[in-house]
Design an enzyme around this catalytic site. Structure first.
Site, PDB file in Angstrom:
ATOM      1  N   GLY A 158      38.063  46.032  25.340  1.00  0.00           N
ATOM      2  CA  GLY A 158      37.220  47.174  25.681  1.00  0.00           C
ATOM      3  C   GLY A 158      35.825  47.085  25.099  1.00  0.00           C
ATOM      4  CD  GLU A 214      32.361  33.698  23.372  1.00  0.00           C
ATOM      5  OE1 GLU A 214      31.646  34.582  23.855  1.00  0.00           O
ATOM      6  OE2 GLU A 214      33.512  33.471  23.751  1.00  0.00           O
ATOM      7  CE  LYS A 215      22.475  29.568  23.457  1.00  0.00           C
ATOM      8  NZ  LYS A 215      21.729  29.970  22.268  1.00  0.00           N
ATOM      9  CE  LYS A 265      34.695  44.048  35.437  1.00  0.00           C
ATOM     10  NZ  LYS A 265      36.009  43.425  35.669  1.00  0.00           N
ATOM     11  CD  GLU A 313      38.622  40.125  29.408  1.00  0.00           C
ATOM     12  OE1 GLU A 313      39.424  40.213  28.470  1.00  0.00           O
ATOM     13  OE2 GLU A 313      38.072  41.127  29.911  1.00  0.00           O
ATOM     14  CG  ASN A 316      41.194  41.085  33.285  1.00  0.00           C
ATOM     15  OD1 ASN A 316      41.406  41.215  32.082  1.00  0.00           O
ATOM     16  ND2 ASN A 316      40.030  41.347  33.827  1.00  0.00           N
ATOM     17  NE  ARG A 332      44.109  44.520  34.115  1.00  0.00           N
ATOM     18  CZ  ARG A 332      42.866  44.688  34.540  1.00  0.00           C
ATOM     19  NH1 ARG A 332      42.615  44.864  35.814  1.00  0.00           N
ATOM     20  NH2 ARG A 332      41.855  44.674  33.691  1.00  0.00           N
ATOM     21  NE  ARG A 358      35.331  49.987  38.791  1.00  0.00           N
ATOM     22  CZ  ARG A 358      36.052  49.428  37.835  1.00  0.00           C
ATOM     23  NH1 ARG A 358      36.515  50.170  36.851  1.00  0.00           N
ATOM     24  NH2 ARG A 358      36.294  48.142  37.837  1.00  0.00           N
TER      25      ARG A 358
HETATM   26  P1  ADP Z   1      36.485  42.778  25.949  1.00  0.00           P
HETATM   27  O1  ADP Z   1      37.833  42.145  26.083  1.00  0.00           O
HETATM   28  O2  ADP Z   1      36.334  43.557  24.675  1.00  0.00           O
HETATM   29  O3  ADP Z   1      36.050  43.518  27.169  1.00  0.00           O
HETATM   30  P2  ADP Z   1      34.871  40.431  26.664  1.00  0.00           P
HETATM   31  O4  ADP Z   1      34.984  39.139  25.977  1.00  0.00           O
HETATM   32  O5  ADP Z   1      35.448  40.546  28.035  1.00  0.00           O
HETATM   33  O6  ADP Z   1      35.454  41.563  25.694  1.00  0.00           O
HETATM   34  O7  ADP Z   1      33.360  40.849  26.698  1.00  0.00           O
HETATM   35  C1  ADP Z   1      32.955  42.143  27.119  1.00  0.00           C
HETATM   36  C2  ADP Z   1      31.497  42.136  27.498  1.00  0.00           C
HETATM   37  O8  ADP Z   1      30.678  41.776  26.377  1.00  0.00           O
HETATM   38  C3  ADP Z   1      31.109  41.146  28.583  1.00  0.00           C
HETATM   39  O9  ADP Z   1      31.366  41.674  29.874  1.00  0.00           O
HETATM   40  C4  ADP Z   1      29.635  40.988  28.292  1.00  0.00           C
HETATM   41  O10 ADP Z   1      28.943  42.128  28.776  1.00  0.00           O
HETATM   42  C5  ADP Z   1      29.573  40.996  26.783  1.00  0.00           C
HETATM   43  N1  ADP Z   1      29.706  39.627  26.227  1.00  0.00           N
HETATM   44  C6  ADP Z   1      30.844  39.012  25.852  1.00  0.00           C
HETATM   45  N2  ADP Z   1      30.592  37.758  25.418  1.00  0.00           N
HETATM   46  C7  ADP Z   1      29.255  37.561  25.535  1.00  0.00           C
HETATM   47  C8  ADP Z   1      28.380  36.452  25.271  1.00  0.00           C
HETATM   48  N3  ADP Z   1      28.819  35.299  24.771  1.00  0.00           N
HETATM   49  N4  ADP Z   1      27.065  36.620  25.529  1.00  0.00           N
HETATM   50  C9  ADP Z   1      26.595  37.803  26.027  1.00  0.00           C
HETATM   51  N5  ADP Z   1      27.367  38.878  26.291  1.00  0.00           N
HETATM   52  C10 ADP Z   1      28.682  38.773  26.050  1.00  0.00           C
END
Ligand code: ADP
Length: 447
Positions: free
Chosen positions: A164, A200-201, A237, A287, A289, A291, A337
Site C-alpha cells: 500500500g 532501489e534506484k 490508481k 511487483e 499481483n 489475482r 474509477r
Molecule cells: P506497494 O506494494 O507498497 O504498493 P510498490 O513497490 O508497488 O509498493 O510501489 C508503490 C509505488 O511506489 C509505485 O507504484 C511507485 O509509484 C513508487 N515506487 C516504487 N518503487 C519505486 C522506484 N524504484 N522509483 C520510483 N518510484 C517507486
C-alpha cells in the site's frame, strides 16, 4: 467444469464474477455481511449466505465462515475477486485441503509474490527486468552507502514486508541516506512487525505500466498486452488505459513476450499482473499481483476476451480458450474509477444514492453494484463503480468518455465524477503526456 462457484467478495467485483458464472451456466453462491444484505449481487445470486457482521475481519476475511458456507451449499470452487482474501496463500491452501478449488494460482506462487524481496529475486531469475538495487535486505549503513553509490542517487528504501505504498523513503544524497535508512526501518518495524528494508534506484518520472498475463495450467503462458495506470493518487490508481499511450507495438510485444515466457517457466496458473515502472524506454519490475485487477475491463475491451471466463476455465483444468496468436488488440479503452468521495479532498462520502443513472451507447460499459435508493455502508472501500469506454483509437475513446461522463448521474452523495470531467478536458491527458506524479501535482495546483 464447476457446478457451483462461491463468490467471496462484495460490490462491483462480486457482480462482475456472478455475471461470468451465469454466462457459463454455473450456479452461484454469494457470501455477505449483514451490511450487504441489500446488495445487487445478493439479489441476483442463486443462493446467499450471511457470514457475519459488517467489519471485514468478521465476514469477508473470515476463512472459517467462508469454508463453512462452501460446505453447506456444496460449492466446488471459490472466486476471491480482488482485495480481501484474493492474495491470501493460507486461504488457497485451506480450500485445497477441503477439495474446493481456489480460482487463482497455487498458495506457493501467492507466497513468493507476496514477499517483495523474494518476488524481485524470482522476477530476475525469470528474465524480467528489475530496478537496480540491493540483492535482498540491507542492514548495515556502510553496505547501504556502497550500494547507493554504485547505482547512483536518488535511491529509495523500501520495506520488505511493505504494501500500500507504506514504508518507503527517498534519499537524494549520502547524508539523506542515513536518516532515510533509520526512519524506513523504524516505520517498517512499527507497521509490519518486520524492519527488513532494501534499496532501489529511485526513478524520477516513470509511468506505471503493467502486463496482464495468464498461465494456462499446463505449463503455457500468454500475455494480454499492457495497461497504463500512471494516473494515481497516494499510489491508488484513478484512471487506467489500454494500450499505454507511451508504448509502440514492438515494445508491447517485447515486454509481453518476456512476461508470458516467465509465467510459463514459473508454472503459474491463472490470471496475474506484472507491474513495472517505465522510464526512458526501459521497464523495471516492481511487483506481481496474483489475482484479477480492478482495471481488467480495459484489457477485455481491447481484446474482446472475458478474463473471468478464462480464470474459471483454467481453474477447472480446461486451459485457456485462446492462444497468443489469437489475442488481437483493437482500439483504445479507458477506465475511470468512480468513488464515493469528495472529488478534491477524497474524503469518503457514504450515504444514500438518491438517483443513479448510467450512460449508454456504443463502446460504454459500467460495472457497478449500486442503484437508486442504495445506501453505501461506511465499512468498505469507496469504489462504487467503474466507467469503461472503448473507441477505435484514443481520440475517439476520449470523445466518447467526455460524452459518457456528461450523462452519468449520481445524486445524494459526493463522487469523483467531477474530477474525471476536468481530466478529460486537460491538454496533458489528451496528449497522453503524464507520469506517476502528474495527478498529485495537478491536484496540488487546485486547477
Ligand atoms: P506497494 O506494494 O507498497 O504498493 P510498490 O513497490 O508497488 O509498493 O510501489 C508503490 C509505488 O511506489 C509505485 O507504484 C511507485 O509509484 C513508487 N515506487 C516504487 N518503487 C519505486 C522506484 N524504484 N522509483 C520510483 N518510484 C517507486
Amino acid at each position: 467444469m464447476f457446478q457451483k462457484i462461491l463468490i467471496a467478495n462484495r460490490g462491483e467485483i462480486a457482480l462482475r464474477v456472478l455475471r461470468a458464472c451465469k454466462e457459463l451456466g454455473i450456479q452461484t453462491v454469494v457470501v455477505h455481511s449483514t451490511a450487504d444484505a441489500d446488495a445487487m449481487h445478493v439479489r441476483l445470486a442463486d443462493e446467499s449466505v450471511c457470514i457475519g457482521p459488517p467489519p471485514s475481519r468478521d465476514s469477508y476475511l473470515n476463512i472459517h465462515q467462508i469454508v463453512a458456507a462452501c460446505e453447506i451449499t456444496g460449492a466446488d470452487a471459490v472466486h476471491p475477486g480482488y482485495g480481501f482474501l484474493s492474495e491470501n496463500a493460507k486461504f488457497a491452501d485451506i480450500l485445497a485441503a477441503h477439495n474446493i478449488t481456489f480460482i487463482g494460482p497455487s498458495g506457493d506462487h501467492i507466497r513468493i509474490m507476496g514477499d517483495k524481496i523474494e518476488a524481485k529475486r524470482t522476477a530476475k531469475r525469470l528474465g524480467i527486468p528489475v530496478v537496480p538495487g540491493s540483492d535482498g535486505a540491507v542492514t548495515e549503513e556502510k553496505e547501504a552507502k556502497r550500494i547507493a553509490a554504485e547505482i547512483g542517487y536518488p535511491v529509495i528504501i523500501k520495506a520488505s514486508a511493505g504494501g500500500g505504498g507504506r514504508g518507503m523513503k527517498v534519499a537524494h544524497t549520502e547524508a539523506d541516506l542515513e536518516i532515510a535508512l533509520q526512519t524506513a526501518r523504524s516505520e517498517a518495524g512499527a507497521a509490519f512487525g518486520d524492519d527488513a528494508v532494501y534499496i532501489e534506484k529511485y526513478l524520477e518520472k516513470p509511468r506505471h505500466i503493467e502486463v496482464q498475463v495468464f498461465g494456462d495450467g499446463f505449463g503455457g503462458g500468454v500475455h494480454f498486452g499492457e495497461r497504463d495506470c500512471s494516473l494515481q493518487r497516494r499510489h491508488q490508481k484513478v484512471w487506467e488505459e489500454a494500450n499505454s499511450p507511451a508504448l509502440n507495438a514492438e515494445e508491447r510485444s517485447r515486454i509481453g513476450g518476456i512476461c508470458a515466457k516467465a509465467i510459463a517457466d514459473l508454472g503459474y496458473s491463472g490470471a496475474g499482473t506484472i507491474e513495472f515502472l517505465y522510464e526512458n524506454g526501459e521497464f523495471y519490475f516492481i511487483e506481481m499481483n496474483t489475482r484479477l485487477q480492478v482495471e481488467h475491463p480495459v484489457t477485455e475491451a481491447i481484446t474482446g476476451i472475458d478474463l473471468v471466463h478464462e480464470q474459471i476455465r483454467v481453474a477447472s483444468g480446461g486451459g485457456l480458450s485462446v492462444r497468443q496468436e489469437d489475442i488481437k488488440f483493437t482500439g483504445h479503452a479507458i477506465e475511470c474509477r468512480i468513488n464515493a468521495e469528495d472529488p478534491r479532498t477524497f474524503t469518503p462520502s457514504p450515504g444514500t444514492i438518491t438517483h443513479f443513472h448510467t450512460p449508454g451507447g456504443l463502446g460504454i460499459r459500467v460495472d457497478s453494484g449500486v442503484y437508486s435508493g442504495y445506501k453505501i455502508p461506511p465499512y468498505y472501500d469507496s469504489l462504487i463503480g467503474k466507467l469503461i469506454v472503448h473507441g477505435r483509437n484514443r481520440v475517439e475513446c476520449m470523445m466518447r468518455l467526455r460524452r459518457a461522463l456528461d450523462e452519468f448521474v449520481v445524486d445524494g452523495i459526493k463522487t469523483t465524477l467531477p474530477l474525471f470531467r476536468d481530466l478529460v478536458g486537460n491538454a496533458d491527458i489528451a496528449n497522453g503526456d503524464y507520469d506517476i506524479h502528474w495527478l498529485e501535482k495537478y491536484l496540488a495546483k487546485g486547477e
